[in-house]
Design a protein around this motif. Structure first.
Motif, short mmCIF file in Angstrom:
data_model
loop_
_atom_site.label_atom_id
_atom_site.label_comp_id
_atom_site.label_asym_id
_atom_site.label_seq_id
_atom_site.Cartn_x
_atom_site.Cartn_y
_atom_site.Cartn_z
N LYS A 86 0.82 -1.20 0.00
CA LYS A 86 0.00 0.00 0.00
C LYS A 86 0.87 1.26 0.00
CE LYS A 86 -3.71 2.27 2.62
NZ LYS A 86 -3.02 3.54 2.87
N THR A 87 1.92 1.25 0.82
CA THR A 87 2.82 2.41 0.90
C THR A 87 3.47 2.70 -0.45
OG1 THR A 87 3.27 1.90 3.23
CG2 THR A 87 4.85 3.33 2.10
N HIS A 88 3.72 1.66 -1.22
CA HIS A 88 4.37 1.83 -2.52
C HIS A 88 3.36 1.85 -3.68
CE1 HIS A 88 7.78 0.65 0.00
NE2 HIS A 88 8.56 1.20 -0.92
N HIS A 89 2.07 2.01 -3.35
CA HIS A 89 1.02 2.12 -4.37
C HIS A 89 0.99 0.91 -5.29
CE1 HIS A 89 0.69 6.27 -3.03
NE2 HIS A 89 1.99 6.42 -3.23
N ARG A 90 1.19 -0.28 -4.69
CA ARG A 90 1.23 -1.52 -5.47
C ARG A 90 0.17 -2.52 -5.04
NH1 ARG A 90 5.76 -4.40 -4.59
NH2 ARG A 90 5.38 -5.54 -6.52
N LEU A 91 -0.77 -2.08 -4.22
CA LEU A 91 -1.74 -3.01 -3.67
C LEU A 91 -2.66 -3.58 -4.76
CD1 LEU A 91 -2.34 -4.24 -0.96
CD2 LEU A 91 -3.93 -2.38 -0.49
N TYR A 92 -3.13 -2.72 -5.68
CA TYR A 92 -4.00 -3.21 -6.74
C TYR A 92 -3.26 -4.11 -7.74
CZ TYR A 92 -8.46 -1.11 -5.54
OH TYR A 92 -9.64 -0.82 -4.94
N ALA A 97 -2.53 -9.64 -9.65
CA ALA A 97 -1.52 -10.65 -9.97
C ALA A 97 -1.91 -12.02 -9.41
CB ALA A 97 -0.15 -10.23 -9.43
N GLU A 98 -2.71 -12.02 -8.32
CA GLU A 98 -3.18 -13.25 -7.69
C GLU A 98 -2.01 -14.18 -7.35
OE1 GLU A 98 -6.14 -14.93 -10.27
OE2 GLU A 98 -7.65 -13.46 -9.68
N ARG A 99 -1.02 -13.63 -6.67
CA ARG A 99 0.15 -14.40 -6.28
C ARG A 99 0.12 -14.66 -4.78
NH1 ARG A 99 2.19 -16.68 -10.82
NH2 ARG A 99 2.71 -15.14 -12.40
N PHE A 100 -0.10 -15.91 -4.41
CA PHE A 100 -0.07 -16.26 -2.99
C PHE A 100 1.37 -16.39 -2.50
CE2 PHE A 100 -1.58 -19.13 0.60
CZ PHE A 100 -2.26 -18.10 1.25
N HIS A 101 2.27 -16.82 -3.41
CA HIS A 101 3.69 -16.94 -3.09
C HIS A 101 4.45 -15.85 -3.88
CE1 HIS A 101 2.15 -20.89 -1.94
NE2 HIS A 101 3.21 -21.00 -1.16
N ILE A 102 5.09 -14.96 -3.16
CA ILE A 102 5.75 -13.84 -3.81
C ILE A 102 7.17 -14.21 -4.22
CG2 ILE A 102 4.36 -12.19 -2.53
CD1 ILE A 102 6.78 -11.68 -0.74
N GLN A 103 7.75 -13.38 -5.08
CA GLN A 103 9.12 -13.64 -5.50
C GLN A 103 10.08 -13.38 -4.34
OE1 GLN A 103 10.59 -12.24 -9.19
NE2 GLN A 103 8.64 -12.50 -10.28
N ARG A 104 11.14 -14.14 -4.34
CA ARG A 104 12.13 -14.04 -3.27
C ARG A 104 12.75 -12.64 -3.23
NH1 ARG A 104 16.04 -18.69 -4.00
NH2 ARG A 104 14.15 -19.89 -3.57
N ALA A 105 12.98 -12.07 -4.40
CA ALA A 105 13.55 -10.72 -4.44
C ALA A 105 12.59 -9.70 -3.83
CB ALA A 105 13.88 -10.34 -5.88
N GLU A 106 11.28 -9.91 -4.00
CA GLU A 106 10.31 -8.98 -3.43
C GLU A 106 10.26 -9.11 -1.91
OE1 GLU A 106 5.91 -7.22 -4.41
OE2 GLU A 106 6.28 -9.33 -4.88
N TYR A 107 10.39 -10.33 -1.40
CA TYR A 107 10.43 -10.51 0.06
C TYR A 107 11.66 -9.79 0.64
CZ TYR A 107 10.83 -12.69 4.63
OH TYR A 107 10.95 -12.90 5.98
#
Length: 473
Positions: A86-92, A97-107
């Motif tokens: 939300k802080t980075h305006h990426r919530l929508y 994207a419907e990703r339950f498992h995020i990319q390791r780089a994003e974590y």
């Protein structure tokens, strides 16, 4: 550096965290709103970094995004992954994207966002010693402040009533291959350094990947995708009997719940040790999607006839290894089922041989007279993640907590990100004597064991009493 430590003048803190990986970062995030808690965290690295050598394009964290630093203890925390989005305006975009498992780089990026904004985190601070001061009934923590080149800049000392060790793991190199890693010449490196040496490995004539877990699979897949068809020249070997998928059934995942952690801790030491080695497929297996991607890539290379020049051999261990020239290495292999031996000549080796808990002995050397150990000389850790120390220490209310170094006492979930927030909340509830983070009484449909132990939630700290130390803690 032989400069004496500074004088003993610090006002005691409530908590000093040693190490800033995901575990202690979770603790710091959950401790942040507790205004009465004076906490500080030290890390010798210049910034937060989470397995930077394995942040491959497309590689995903093997737990859902809800297993962030705080959500499973406090979904309303401002340090949640969703609030980061939300802080980075990426919530929508994340929603669609419907990703339950995020990319390791994003974590990793999410954790660095938390680390950059939380107060009380001190990077480039190397903890040198931890001691108990019996005259003041307090812990002393000596540290060295490092400059940008990693050299000693200043010495410091702080005092604290409680310590939380979160020093994490380190790359493991098997003994037969250790001399090769330490010698110059042919590239032999741990997978933790893969990205830094990727171009060199792609240019090598023949590459061998050792290790049949997730990192081995990801490295092999990345090399396979970037080497020309018909000239792959890759060999992937591992000790396990198969390139096996990770246990990912719904009930199987209940081994990563607080219910199972409490059940495991209550078992006897010999049973716990037997289970740790037997449950390898719960945490050392390979994601089914990665296995499918490897097969798809191999199959694609057969479409024009022929087979790719890639060999996959499970059930193999490296007995010995040596350099046969300045550019080549010879691995002496043994097949554990056939009881046969052979030699493999290669131009580069990637050791996807995993990570192991960093030994606590160095940092705890000053507490050794007070430390209680099990039959294998490992530190005993109680159900609330506290080192079992001499009553002369614990009677004062001072404690040393452990994060992600308790697999031998708490089981397979110790390094799992999904238990980090629960463990941090347990530590903070116990340390403060308050129910800051109410924890669930039940977390699994599975009932582990016939004898049910109550209460299931570790109670808040009570006034210290002297009790006999029990075996098997």
């Amino acid at each position: 550096m032989n400069t004496p430590p500074p004088p003993d003048t610090d006002t005691p803190r409530d908590l000093v965290g040693i190490g800033i990986g995901p575990s202690n970062l979770s603790l710091a995030a959950l401790a942040h709103p507790l205004a009465e808690l004076d906490a500080v965290f030290y890390e010798q690295r210049p910034r937060f970094d989470w397995h930077p050598g394995l942040l491959l394009d497309g590689a995903r964290v093997q737990v859902p995004f809800l297993a962030d630093l705080v959500t499973l203890a406090d979904p309303t925390s401002p340090w949640s992954f969703l609030n980061y989005l939300k802080t980075h305006h990426r919530l929508y975009p994340f929603y669609f994207a419907e990703r339950f498992h995020i990319q390791r780089a994003e974590y990793d990026t999410y954790c660095r966002w938390v680390a950059d904004h939380l107060p009380g985190l001190h990077f480039r601070h190397q903890v040198d010693a931890v001691r108990w001061n019996p005259e003041r009934d307090i812990f002393e923590v000596d540290f060295t402040q490092l400059d940008t080149d990693g050299e000693a800049e200043a010495l410091g000392r702080t005092h604290t009533r409680n310590i939380v060790l979160g020093i994490g793991t380190e790359p493991y190199v098997p003994d037969p291959l250790r001399p090769l890693v330490e010698a110059p010449g042919v590239p032999v490196l741990h997978a933790a350094d893969y990205l830094a040496h990727r171009d060199t490995l792609l240019a090598a004539g023949h590459v061998t990947v050792v290790g049949s877990g997730q990192s081995g699979a990801e490295v092999f897949l990345d090399l396979l995708r970037h080497r020309p068809a018909g000239h792959e020249r890759l060999h992937w070997i591992g000790r396990t009997e198969a390139f096996a998928p990770m246990e990912y059934s719904k009930l199987g995942l209940e081994h990563f719940t607080p219910d199972y952690t409490r059940y495991f801790h209550a078992l006897t030491e010999p049973v716990r040790d037997r289970l740790v080695s037997a449950q390898w497929q719960l945490h050392k297996g390979i994601d089914a999607g990665t296995l499918a991607a490897i097969h798809d890539e191999l199959y694609r290379r057969t479409l024009d006839g022929g087979w790719p020049d890639a060999v996959l051999t499970p059930g193999v261990r490296v007995r010995t290894a040596g350099r046969i020239s300045t550019t080549r290495i010879e691995l002496h292999l043994e097949h554990t089922q056939q009881n046969t031996r052979s030699r493999l000549t290669t131009d580069a080796v990637v050791l996807a041989t995993g990570h192991r808990e960093r030994p606590l002995d160095r940092i705890l050397a000053g507490l050794d007279p007070y430390l209680r150990r099990d039959s294998r000389e490992r530190p005993r850790i109680d159900e609330r993640f506290r080192l079992v120390l001499d009553p002369s220490v614990t009677a004062t209310g001072c404690q040393v907590y452990v994060q992600n170094a308790e697999r031998h006492t708490h089981g397979v979930g110790a390094p799992d990100l999904g238990l980090a927030a629960w463990r941090s909340a347990t530590v903070l509830n116990t340390l403060t004597g308050k129910d800051n983070y109410p924890l669930p009484t039940r977390t699994a449909f599975t009932t582990f064991g016939l004898e049910q132990r109550q209460p299931q939630i570790p109670p808040a700290r009570r006034p210290p009493t002297l009790t006999p130390l029990r075996d098997g803690i």
